[in-house]
Design a protein around this motif. Structure first.
Motif, short mmCIF file in Angstrom:
data_model
loop_
_atom_site.label_atom_id
_atom_site.label_comp_id
_atom_site.label_asym_id
_atom_site.label_seq_id
_atom_site.Cartn_x
_atom_site.Cartn_y
_atom_site.Cartn_z
N VAL A 30 74.13 59.82 75.41
CA VAL A 30 73.43 59.82 74.12
C VAL A 30 74.13 60.44 73.00
CG1 VAL A 30 71.35 60.51 73.14
CG2 VAL A 30 71.16 59.54 75.39
N THR A 31 74.32 59.62 71.92
CA THR A 31 75.06 60.32 70.76
C THR A 31 74.10 60.32 69.48
OG1 THR A 31 75.53 58.21 69.80
CG2 THR A 31 77.06 58.94 71.46
N GLN A 32 74.47 61.31 68.84
CA GLN A 32 73.75 61.32 67.22
C GLN A 32 73.55 60.08 66.70
OE1 GLN A 32 76.00 64.09 65.19
NE2 GLN A 32 74.86 65.95 65.66
N LYS A 33 74.16 58.91 66.90
CA LYS A 33 73.86 57.76 66.33
C LYS A 33 72.63 57.25 66.98
CE LYS A 33 78.66 56.80 64.71
NZ LYS A 33 79.92 55.79 64.87
N ASP A 34 72.61 57.26 68.22
CA ASP A 34 71.65 56.92 68.86
C ASP A 34 70.00 57.38 68.49
OD1 ASP A 34 73.32 55.29 70.63
OD2 ASP A 34 73.38 56.91 71.95
N LEU A 35 70.06 58.76 68.24
CA LEU A 35 69.12 59.27 67.63
C LEU A 35 68.81 58.93 66.32
CD1 LEU A 35 69.63 62.96 68.57
CD2 LEU A 35 68.34 61.20 69.81
N VAL A 36 69.74 58.57 65.46
CA VAL A 36 69.45 57.89 64.03
C VAL A 36 69.03 56.66 64.07
CG1 VAL A 36 70.70 57.25 61.89
CG2 VAL A 36 71.32 59.49 63.24
N SER A 37 68.92 55.83 65.16
CA SER A 37 68.32 54.67 65.36
C SER A 37 67.09 54.57 66.17
CB SER A 37 69.46 53.73 66.24
OG SER A 37 69.43 54.24 67.49
N ILE A 38 66.52 55.71 66.32
CA ILE A 38 65.26 55.71 66.65
C ILE A 38 64.20 55.13 65.68
CG2 ILE A 38 63.32 57.32 67.44
CD1 ILE A 38 65.37 59.18 68.61
N ALA A 39 64.11 55.45 64.48
CA ALA A 39 63.28 55.05 63.42
C ALA A 39 63.46 53.38 63.33
CB ALA A 39 63.63 55.71 62.42
N ALA A 40 64.35 52.85 63.23
CA ALA A 40 64.80 51.44 63.29
C ALA A 40 64.33 50.74 64.44
CB ALA A 40 66.44 51.06 63.00
N GLN A 41 64.01 51.47 65.68
CA GLN A 41 63.63 50.94 66.63
C GLN A 41 62.13 50.73 66.90
OE1 GLN A 41 66.10 51.31 70.31
NE2 GLN A 41 67.68 51.71 69.08
N HIS A 42 61.41 51.99 66.04
CA HIS A 42 59.99 52.11 66.02
C HIS A 42 59.77 52.68 67.55
CE1 HIS A 42 59.64 50.13 62.28
NE2 HIS A 42 60.32 49.02 62.66
N LEU A 43 60.43 53.60 67.72
CA LEU A 43 60.20 54.11 69.15
C LEU A 43 59.24 55.53 69.19
CD1 LEU A 43 63.69 53.54 71.02
CD2 LEU A 43 61.44 52.46 71.12
N ASP A 44 58.43 55.95 69.83
CA ASP A 44 57.58 56.98 70.07
C ASP A 44 58.57 58.09 70.68
OD1 ASP A 44 55.53 55.48 69.18
OD2 ASP A 44 54.84 55.36 71.19
N THR A 45 58.37 59.38 70.14
CA THR A 45 58.92 60.67 70.39
C THR A 45 58.97 60.85 72.25
OG1 THR A 45 57.19 61.97 69.93
CG2 THR A 45 59.20 61.70 68.37
N ASP A 46 57.88 60.10 72.61
CA ASP A 46 57.66 60.50 74.15
C ASP A 46 58.43 59.53 74.86
OD1 ASP A 46 55.97 62.58 73.57
OD2 ASP A 46 54.06 61.28 73.55
N THR A 47 59.16 58.49 74.23
CA THR A 47 59.80 57.41 75.13
C THR A 47 60.91 58.50 75.80
OG1 THR A 47 59.26 55.92 73.57
CG2 THR A 47 61.18 55.33 74.98
N ALA A 48 61.15 57.81 77.17
CA ALA A 48 62.38 58.43 77.61
C ALA A 48 63.65 57.82 77.02
CB ALA A 48 62.51 57.71 79.37
N ILE A 49 64.67 58.76 77.15
CA ILE A 49 66.10 58.72 76.30
C ILE A 49 66.78 57.67 77.10
CG2 ILE A 49 66.27 61.09 75.50
CD1 ILE A 49 68.23 61.52 78.02
N SER A 50 66.46 57.11 78.47
CA SER A 50 67.02 55.90 78.96
C SER A 50 66.82 54.83 77.95
CB SER A 50 66.44 55.70 80.23
OG SER A 50 64.92 55.42 80.15
N GLN A 51 66.00 54.60 76.96
CA GLN A 51 65.45 53.42 76.24
C GLN A 51 66.43 53.47 75.20
OE1 GLN A 51 63.63 51.12 77.14
NE2 GLN A 51 63.37 52.25 79.01
N ILE A 52 67.16 54.62 74.72
CA ILE A 52 68.05 54.65 73.47
C ILE A 52 69.68 55.00 74.06
CG2 ILE A 52 66.13 55.51 72.10
CD1 ILE A 52 67.39 58.31 72.24
N MET A 53 69.84 55.37 75.06
CA MET A 53 71.05 55.64 75.62
C MET A 53 71.86 54.65 75.67
SD MET A 53 70.63 56.63 79.84
CE MET A 53 70.44 55.29 80.85
N THR A 54 73.16 54.90 75.68
CA THR A 54 74.21 53.82 76.13
C THR A 54 74.39 53.77 77.46
OG1 THR A 54 75.37 54.03 73.87
CG2 THR A 54 76.72 52.69 75.74
#
Length: 865
Positions: free
Chosen positions: A493-517
């Motif tokens: 997981v990188t900072q870029k992945d965190l920045v893309s959270i809003a664009a993907q409309h993900l909840d903060t309770d979502t597991a990081i496996s959904q945004i990680m590379t």
């Protein structure tokens, strides 16, 4: 489904983009493009040259040839001066400078300008060659390709060398010579990947040139087959030819430099005017000579087929020598290797004519062929390439021995006078001095990821939520976190992945496996830093996890490599140079790995081995670790560990006890016996080689070594081991029922608390007492740390846990009193690398507790402390 598809394409792309596979694919592409560029240049030059000769037959040559030379020179000079000044001259010296890591431009713009300007110069009749332009064009195209697909500096350098070799191979239709020229003159590197890429690129370029080119330099295709012979009586004449070629080759090199200096100092003219004037003069001189001189390739053919006499050869040598020097001195884009072949042919023809008139053995044409290699060798200082390039163009085995004789003699004569090649001289004239010093890439190729990686890594769990990941980023200065699942790397997981959270409309309770590379790029501990840098550049990454299988053993960043660079430049390479292994593994066994971690137990005394193994099993069970048991056999300093015979029967008995214990508890136990000069060195090597997470050592409790806190072995391991260290001083009772844990805060106390539940399992009903010492003037002490620790232990220990705040002036005395009152079996302490040693030397807490207590004392040092 989307994640699985992404993982599949990631794996496929990485298989295809593996360094050597990608290098050969790139070499094929470079050979194809370089070959096509050489064919385009050759056909354009031949078409323009044929048109020029045809026009000179229809109109007065004394007007046509100088006029075409003037116009072609002005246009070529304007193009170079306006769009790419780096395209002037041969281009060979510039490519050599780039390969020597001199920062010089080499790109597509230069390749295009070189292609067009060289066509104008050569097509207008100036006596230069097309091999210099094709080499620079091939290298520039290869460099542009490496810029489009980012790679390591060393890999980029090899691609440029392959492009240069392809350019030369296409120009001469000589693939072997192209490879040899790269090795002998340009790169001076015979590594597998260099030879592989250079051979492949040169072969493909030669195939393209042979299929679609004009073969103007292929003597076997263009010339009538002549009968060549070699007799022993001719050797003196070949020696004379070699000596003359060596002397005249040096004169040629010096004359080129003098012409360049003359143009720089005396002629304050623009580049278009200088080349235009040279084109005018060259055309005028050629117009006054016989018709054969109007075509440079045809002139060489006349000398090689025997249709000339000695006077024609002498005039050809003098005129060509002068015009080549004047033309190149003007800055005209063109090569010098092909002209040296023509000069060598004329010189060889003169020597051959002399031999034929005296002995009547071989035709002058044989000497003309051999003379090409002699002059080429003297000018460029590449005798092997000279032999091969003429042989490839003639495919005449009878010429091999004469070629070898004259090339070596010419090289030795020229080397005796001046060891520098023409391209070295041209670079020095430009103020560039190439020295063969150890390269950064050489150092990076010697060091491995394990030499510089950070062994302690901040990680995230795949089950963590995005909100927890954001908090982890905010609490850390790191910008990348490896993601672990059951102790194995599954993503990053990188900072870029965190920045893309809003664009993907993900909840903060979502597991990081959904945004990680997923399936991140990783390297093994044995990977060289050059390979690490290549991966960082190719995938545009800032760090790489270092894994052994799927187990995370460290992380390496660009900053780590920059630190190595800085230390090398400052001359401080002691900390980064790979160290020779002083110990030698003579016996080892391996058990199935869990991939969660490894615990190292150095076994030395049979009296303490069983207790240490029991402690190791308790920790391994709690953490799902593997156990690594080490026996070290010491040999004298004057003996080589790998060559010293030793007895291992007692060591095997001790290790076998550990293996049986592991089988009883179903814990993987690895064993090894090392022969070494010192125990500490062997332990540290094992920590590094086996990626140990925790070292559990026993200590007898005393030392006779002056200036040492515990002992030489223990002190060294505590200071240098890049992992957690647990040091146990065992008493005779070996009881583990009553525990005392002094609290002081910090990473070591925390590590001791984390370790205590596992160790407490050695007792069926452990009683744990935590104490924290406060100064007498603290009337209301802060017991928050005690309360939190009690809560933590009560949930994990099947026994009684209590806490007591103590007021005292001496922390050590208070702890010892508590241990005595509590009748403690074990005192467990936390301590750091440096502060611990300093405190003990000064007679502070750890020393007093460790030495004065009558019970077992366990000291925990965290790797992060």
């Amino acid at each position: 489904m989307f994640v699985k598809g992404k993982i599949f394409w990631l794996r496929l792309s990485r298989q295809l983009l593996r360094p050597k596979r990608l290098a050969f694919v790139e070499a094929c592409l470079i050979g194809l493009v370089s070959g096509l560029a050489a064919v385009l240049l050759g056909q354009a030059v031949d078409w323009a040259g044929a048109l020029r000769v045809h026009i000179s037959y229809r109109w007065p040559a004394y007007l046509v040839l100088p006029g075409i030379g003037l116009v072609g020179g002005i246009l070529a000079g304007w193009l170079v001066e306006r769009f790419a000044p780096e395209a002037s001259g041969s281009g060979m010296s510039e490519v050599k400078a780039v390969l020597a890591r001199v920062p010089m431009p080499l790109n597509l713009r230069i390749a295009l300008v070189k292609l067009v300007s060289a066509t104008l110069v050569l097509g207008s009749g100036m006596p230069l060659g097309r091999e210099g332009p094709t080499v620079q064009i091939g290298a520039a195209l290869a460099n542009q390709l490496s810029n489009w697909a980012p790679t390591s500096p060393e890999h980029r350098r090899q691609l440029i060398a392959a492009g240069a070799g392809a350019g030369l191979a296409a120009a001469f239709n000589a693939p072997i010579a192209g490879v040899l020229f790269v090795v002998e003159e340009l790169l001076q590197d015979v590594s597998g990947i260099t030879l592989g890429t250079a051979i492949l690129a040169s072969f493909i370029a030669s195939v393209i040139s042979r299929l679609y080119g004009t073969h103007s330099l292929d003597l076997n295709l263009n010339l009538a087959v002549t009968h060549t012979t070699f007799f022993a009586q001719e050797i003196p004449f070949y020696l004379i030819l070699g000596v003359l070629a060596g002397l005249l080759g040096i004169l040629f090199n010096k004359s080129v430099l003098a012409s360049l200096a003359l143009n720089r100092r005396l002629l304050s003219l623009s580049l278009p005017r200088r080349i235009g004037i040279v084109g005018l003069v060259s055309g005028g001189v050629i117009a006054l000579l016989p018709v054969a001189f109007r075509n440079n390739a045809g002139l060489r053919e006349i000398l090689l087929t025997g249709d000339a006499d000695w006077l024609f050869a002498a005039i050809a040598f003098l005129v060509q020598f002068t015009l080549i020097i004047l033309t190149y001195g003007s800055g005209a884009p063109g090569g010098l290797l092909v002209p040296t072949l023509g000069l060598g042919a004329a010189l060889g023809y003169l020597v051959g004519a002399t031999e034929h008139s005296l002995l009547g053995m071989s035709a002058a044409t044989t000497y003309a062929h051999v003379g090409m290699a002699a002059f080429f060798s003297a000018v460029s200082k590449v005798p092997i390439t000279a032999v091969v390039i003429v042989f490839e163009m003639t495919t005449d085995f009878n010429l091999v021995l004469p070629l070898m004789i004259v090339s070596v003699v010419a090289y030795l004569v020229a080397e005796k006078i001046d060891h520098r090649s023409l391209y070295d001289l041209l670079l020095e004239w430009k103020g560039i001095h190439i020295t063969k010093e150890p390269s950064t890439e050489g150092l990076l190729a010697q060091l491995s990821a394990a030499d510089v990686m950070q062994a302690r890594v901040e990680t995230l769990s795949s089950q963590m939520s995005i909100d927890e990941a954001v908090k982890a980023f905010s609490d850390s200065h790191h910008r990348n976190f490896p993601v672990l699942e059951k102790g194995r790397v599954v993503g990053i997981v990188t900072q870029k992945d965190l920045v893309s959270i809003a664009a993907q409309h993900l909840d903060t309770d979502t597991a990081i496996s959904q945004i990680m590379t997923p399936e991140p790029v990783t390297v093994s501990p044995t990977a060289t830093l050059a390979y690490v840098l290549q991966l960082l550049n190719r995938y545009n990454l800032s760090c790489l996890p270092v894994t052994e299988g799927r187990k995370l053993v460290g992380i390496i960043t660009r900053s780590d490599i920059i630190r190595v660079e800085a230390e090398r430049l400052s001359g401080n390479t002691q900390q980064v140079e790979p160290k020779s292994a002083p110990s030698y593994v003579i016996y080892q066994t391996r058990a199935p790995a869990t991939g969660k971690g490894r615990l190292l137990v150095p076994l030395s005394h049979p009296q303490t081995a069983q207790t240490l193994l029991d402690m190791a099993v308790a920790i391994a069970k709690a953490r799902n670790y593997e156990i690594e048991c080490l026996q070290v056999i010491i040999v004298p300093p004057n003996r080589v560990p790998s060559e010293t015979p030793v007895q291992i029967s007692k060591s095997l008995q001790l290790l076998q006890r550990a293996v049986l214990l592991g089988e009883d508890w179903r814990i993987p136990v690895h064993t090894q016996i090392r022969v070494a000069h010192n125990v500490a060195g062997a332990i540290l090597e094992t920590v590094k080689d086996r990626h140990i997470d925790l070292v559990l050592m026993g200590w007898k409790g005393t030392t006779l070594t002056p200036g040492k806190v515990f002992s030489r072995v223990v002190d060294t391991v505590i200071r240098q081991a890049a992992c957690d260290v647990v040091l146990a001083k065992l008493d005779e009772k070996r009881a583990f029922d009553r525990w005392l844990l002094p609290m002081a805060g910090g990473p070591n106390s925390s590590q001791a608390i984390q370790l205590l539940p596992a160790l407490a399992s050695l007792s069926k009903s452990p009683q744990i007492k935590l104490c924290q010492v406060f100064q007498p003037n603290e009337s209301i002490p802060d017991t928050g740390l005690l309360e939190n620790s009690v809560n933590f232990l009560q949930r994990r220990v099947k026994g009684n846990v209590m806490a007591t705040p103590v007021h005292a002036n001496s922390v050590a005395e208070a702890v010892l009193d508590c241990a005595k009152q509590n009748n403690s079996d074990v005192i467990i302490l936390g301590a750091s690398r440096e502060s611990l040693l300093q405190q003990v030397i000064q007679g502070n807490i750890p020393e007093n507790i460790y030495r004065k207590s009558n019970c077992t004392v366990i000291m925990v040092r965290s790797a992060t402390a």
